[in-house]
Scaffold this motif. Structure first.
Motif, PDB file in Angstrom:
ATOM      1  N   LYS A 196     -45.374 -22.035   9.709  1.00 25.72           N
ATOM      2  CA  LYS A 196     -45.977 -21.082  10.642  1.00 25.72           C
ATOM      3  C   LYS A 196     -46.351 -21.698  11.990  1.00 25.72           C
ATOM      4  O   LYS A 196     -47.414 -21.459  12.537  1.00 25.72           O
ATOM      5  N   HIS A 197     -45.438 -22.537  12.490  1.00 20.44           N
ATOM      6  CA  HIS A 197     -45.566 -23.115  13.830  1.00 20.44           C
ATOM      7  C   HIS A 197     -44.462 -22.503  14.687  1.00 20.44           C
ATOM      8  O   HIS A 197     -43.282 -22.726  14.438  1.00 20.44           O
ATOM      9  N   ALA A 198     -44.867 -21.753  15.656  1.00 22.75           N
ATOM     10  CA  ALA A 198     -43.897 -21.082  16.511  1.00 22.75           C
ATOM     11  C   ALA A 198     -43.057 -22.092  17.283  1.00 22.75           C
ATOM     12  O   ALA A 198     -43.543 -23.148  17.679  1.00 22.75           O
ATOM     13  N   ILE A 199     -41.792 -21.755  17.488  1.00 23.60           N
ATOM     14  CA  ILE A 199     -40.904 -22.614  18.276  1.00 23.60           C
ATOM     15  C   ILE A 199     -39.962 -21.723  19.084  1.00 23.60           C
ATOM     16  O   ILE A 199     -39.391 -20.769  18.570  1.00 23.60           O
ATOM     17  N   SER A 200     -39.832 -22.041  20.349  1.00 27.41           N
ATOM     18  CA  SER A 200     -38.911 -21.308  21.227  1.00 27.41           C
ATOM     19  C   SER A 200     -37.609 -22.104  21.347  1.00 27.41           C
ATOM     20  O   SER A 200     -37.534 -23.268  20.929  1.00 27.41           O
ATOM     21  N   ASN A 201     -36.618 -21.487  21.957  1.00 25.30           N
ATOM     22  CA  ASN A 201     -35.341 -22.166  22.169  1.00 25.30           C
ATOM     23  C   ASN A 201     -35.539 -23.399  23.061  1.00 25.30           C
ATOM     24  O   ASN A 201     -34.963 -24.459  22.808  1.00 25.30           O
ATOM     25  N   LEU A 202     -36.381 -23.266  24.077  1.00 24.05           N
ATOM     26  CA  LEU A 202     -36.651 -24.400  24.959  1.00 24.05           C
ATOM     27  C   LEU A 202     -37.312 -25.550  24.196  1.00 24.05           C
ATOM     28  O   LEU A 202     -36.932 -26.715  24.350  1.00 24.05           O
ATOM     29  N   GLN A 203     -38.266 -25.233  23.336  1.00 29.54           N
ATOM     30  CA  GLN A 203     -38.922 -26.266  22.530  1.00 29.54           C
ATOM     31  C   GLN A 203     -37.942 -26.894  21.550  1.00 29.54           C
ATOM     32  O   GLN A 203     -37.981 -28.104  21.310  1.00 29.54           O
ATOM     33  N   LEU A 204     -37.058 -26.085  20.994  1.00 25.91           N
ATOM     34  CA  LEU A 204     -36.044 -26.588  20.067  1.00 25.91           C
ATOM     35  C   LEU A 204     -35.156 -27.612  20.772  1.00 25.91           C
ATOM     36  O   LEU A 204     -34.882 -28.683  20.231  1.00 25.91           O
ATOM     37  N   GLN A 205     -34.736 -27.299  21.990  1.00 25.94           N
ATOM     38  CA  GLN A 205     -33.904 -28.229  22.760  1.00 25.94           C
ATOM     39  C   GLN A 205     -34.643 -29.536  23.017  1.00 25.94           C
ATOM     40  O   GLN A 205     -34.073 -30.624  22.918  1.00 25.94           O
ATOM     41  N   GLU A 206     -35.925 -29.428  23.317  1.00 20.09           N
ATOM     42  CA  GLU A 206     -36.724 -30.627  23.585  1.00 20.09           C
ATOM     43  C   GLU A 206     -36.842 -31.501  22.332  1.00 20.09           C
ATOM     44  O   GLU A 206     -36.703 -32.727  22.404  1.00 20.09           O
ATOM     45  N   ILE A 207     -37.057 -30.881  21.198  1.00 25.54           N
ATOM     46  CA  ILE A 207     -37.161 -31.633  19.939  1.00 25.54           C
ATOM     47  C   ILE A 207     -35.837 -32.318  19.627  1.00 25.54           C
ATOM     48  O   ILE A 207     -35.815 -33.493  19.234  1.00 25.54           O
ATOM     49  N   LEU A 208     -34.728 -31.608  19.806  1.00 24.64           N
ATOM     50  CA  LEU A 208     -33.413 -32.216  19.574  1.00 24.64           C
ATOM     51  C   LEU A 208     -33.203 -33.420  20.488  1.00 24.64           C
ATOM     52  O   LEU A 208     -32.665 -34.444  20.063  1.00 24.64           O
ATOM     53  N   TYR A 209     -33.642 -33.297  21.730  1.00 25.81           N
ATOM     54  CA  TYR A 209     -33.516 -34.394  22.678  1.00 25.81           C
ATOM     55  C   TYR A 209     -34.278 -35.630  22.185  1.00 25.81           C
ATOM     56  O   TYR A 209     -33.746 -36.745  22.194  1.00 25.81           O
ATOM     57  N   TYR A 222     -29.284 -19.222  19.773  1.00 30.74           N
ATOM     58  CA  TYR A 222     -30.653 -18.700  19.745  1.00 30.74           C
ATOM     59  C   TYR A 222     -31.097 -18.050  21.054  1.00 30.74           C
ATOM     60  O   TYR A 222     -32.245 -17.638  21.166  1.00 30.74           O
ATOM     61  N   CYS A 223     -30.214 -17.903  22.025  1.00 29.08           N
ATOM     62  CA  CYS A 223     -30.618 -17.352  23.322  1.00 29.08           C
ATOM     63  C   CYS A 223     -31.056 -15.892  23.221  1.00 29.08           C
ATOM     64  O   CYS A 223     -31.804 -15.409  24.071  1.00 29.08           O
ATOM     65  N   GLY A 224     -30.659 -15.195  22.197  1.00 26.58           N
ATOM     66  CA  GLY A 224     -31.073 -13.810  22.000  1.00 26.58           C
ATOM     67  C   GLY A 224     -32.575 -13.665  21.820  1.00 26.58           C
ATOM     68  O   GLY A 224     -33.134 -12.585  22.029  1.00 26.58           O
ATOM     69  N   PHE A 225     -33.245 -14.738  21.443  1.00 26.06           N
ATOM     70  CA  PHE A 225     -34.698 -14.706  21.278  1.00 26.06           C
ATOM     71  C   PHE A 225     -35.416 -14.796  22.630  1.00 26.06           C
ATOM     72  O   PHE A 225     -36.620 -14.551  22.707  1.00 26.06           O
ATOM     73  N   GLY A 226     -34.682 -15.167  23.679  1.00 26.77           N
ATOM     74  CA  GLY A 226     -35.316 -15.346  24.981  1.00 26.77           C
ATOM     75  C   GLY A 226     -36.405 -16.392  24.883  1.00 26.77           C
ATOM     76  O   GLY A 226     -36.209 -17.456  24.315  1.00 26.77           O
ATOM     77  N   ALA A 227     -37.577 -16.076  25.409  1.00 22.82           N
ATOM     78  CA  ALA A 227     -38.716 -17.004  25.346  1.00 22.82           C
ATOM     79  C   ALA A 227     -39.561 -16.760  24.097  1.00 22.82           C
ATOM     80  O   ALA A 227     -40.572 -17.424  23.901  1.00 22.82           O
ATOM     81  N   LEU A 228     -39.138 -15.819  23.259  1.00 27.26           N
ATOM     82  CA  LEU A 228     -39.888 -15.508  22.034  1.00 27.26           C
ATOM     83  C   LEU A 228     -39.672 -16.589  20.983  1.00 27.26           C
ATOM     84  O   LEU A 228     -38.720 -17.366  21.041  1.00 27.26           O
ATOM     85  N   ASP A 229     -40.546 -16.599  20.014  1.00 28.06           N
ATOM     86  CA  ASP A 229     -40.451 -17.562  18.920  1.00 28.06           C
ATOM     87  C   ASP A 229     -39.234 -17.277  18.043  1.00 28.06           C
ATOM     88  O   ASP A 229     -38.909 -16.120  17.784  1.00 28.06           O
ATOM     89  N   ILE A 230     -38.608 -18.341  17.600  1.00 30.46           N
ATOM     90  CA  ILE A 230     -37.491 -18.232  16.660  1.00 30.46           C
ATOM     91  C   ILE A 230     -38.091 -18.324  15.271  1.00 30.46           C
ATOM     92  O   ILE A 230     -38.695 -19.342  14.904  1.00 30.46           O
ATOM     93  N   ARG A 231     -37.933 -17.278  14.503  1.00 33.74           N
ATOM     94  CA  ARG A 231     -38.452 -17.269  13.138  1.00 33.74           C
ATOM     95  C   ARG A 231     -37.312 -16.881  12.215  1.00 33.74           C
ATOM     96  O   ARG A 231     -36.971 -15.713  12.097  1.00 33.74           O
ATOM     97  N   MET A 232     -36.746 -17.888  11.590  1.00 36.34           N
ATOM     98  CA  MET A 232     -35.635 -17.661  10.665  1.00 36.34           C
ATOM     99  C   MET A 232     -35.778 -18.623   9.505  1.00 36.34           C
ATOM    100  O   MET A 232     -36.380 -19.687   9.644  1.00 36.34           O
ATOM    101  N   LYS A 233     -35.205 -18.238   8.391  1.00 41.36           N
ATOM    102  CA  LYS A 233     -35.161 -19.135   7.241  1.00 41.36           C
ATOM    103  C   LYS A 233     -33.707 -19.339   6.870  1.00 41.36           C
ATOM    104  O   LYS A 233     -32.929 -18.401   6.790  1.00 41.36           O
ATOM    105  N   TYR A 234     -33.387 -20.579   6.640  1.00 37.08           N
ATOM    106  CA  TYR A 234     -32.032 -20.957   6.235  1.00 37.08           C
ATOM    107  C   TYR A 234     -32.098 -21.589   4.850  1.00 37.08           C
ATOM    108  O   TYR A 234     -33.079 -22.215   4.491  1.00 37.08           O
TER     109      TYR A 234
END
Length: 82
Positions: free
Chosen positions: A20-33, A67-79
């Motif tokens: 339950k930690h929100a993550i945006s596409n921008l934050q995801l890119q930063e973590i990958l970096y 994940y760009c469809g989420f815009g600046a919103l949080d990505i909440r998915m389960k894989y």
């Protein structure tokens, strides 16, 4: 063993969703970096995908466009990660 950036992104999103930690596409890119940076510091690669320099910072386009469809919103998915 290297992975695809998309697989690592799924793992990160899964973890953030479950914990339950929100993550945006921008934050995801930063973590990958930062993941790739840490691996490169020890002479390895976490994934083979290359970053591009975008105005918002380093981006892996394939991951961004998934994940760009989420815009600046949080990505909440389960894989189902194996």
């Amino acid at each position: 063993m290297t992975y695809q950036a998309t697989d690592i992104a799924k793992y990160i999103i899964n973890k953030c969703t479950i914990e339950k930690h929100a993550i945006s596409n921008l934050q995801l890119q930063e973590i990958l970096y930062y993941i790739q940076k840490k691996f490169l510091e020890i002479g390895l690669k976490a994934f083979e995908d290359d970053f591009e320099a975008w105005p918002s910072g380093p981006v892996i386009p394939e991951v961004y466009y998934i994940y760009c469809g989420f815009g600046a919103l949080d990505i909440r998915m389960k894989y189902d990660i194996h």
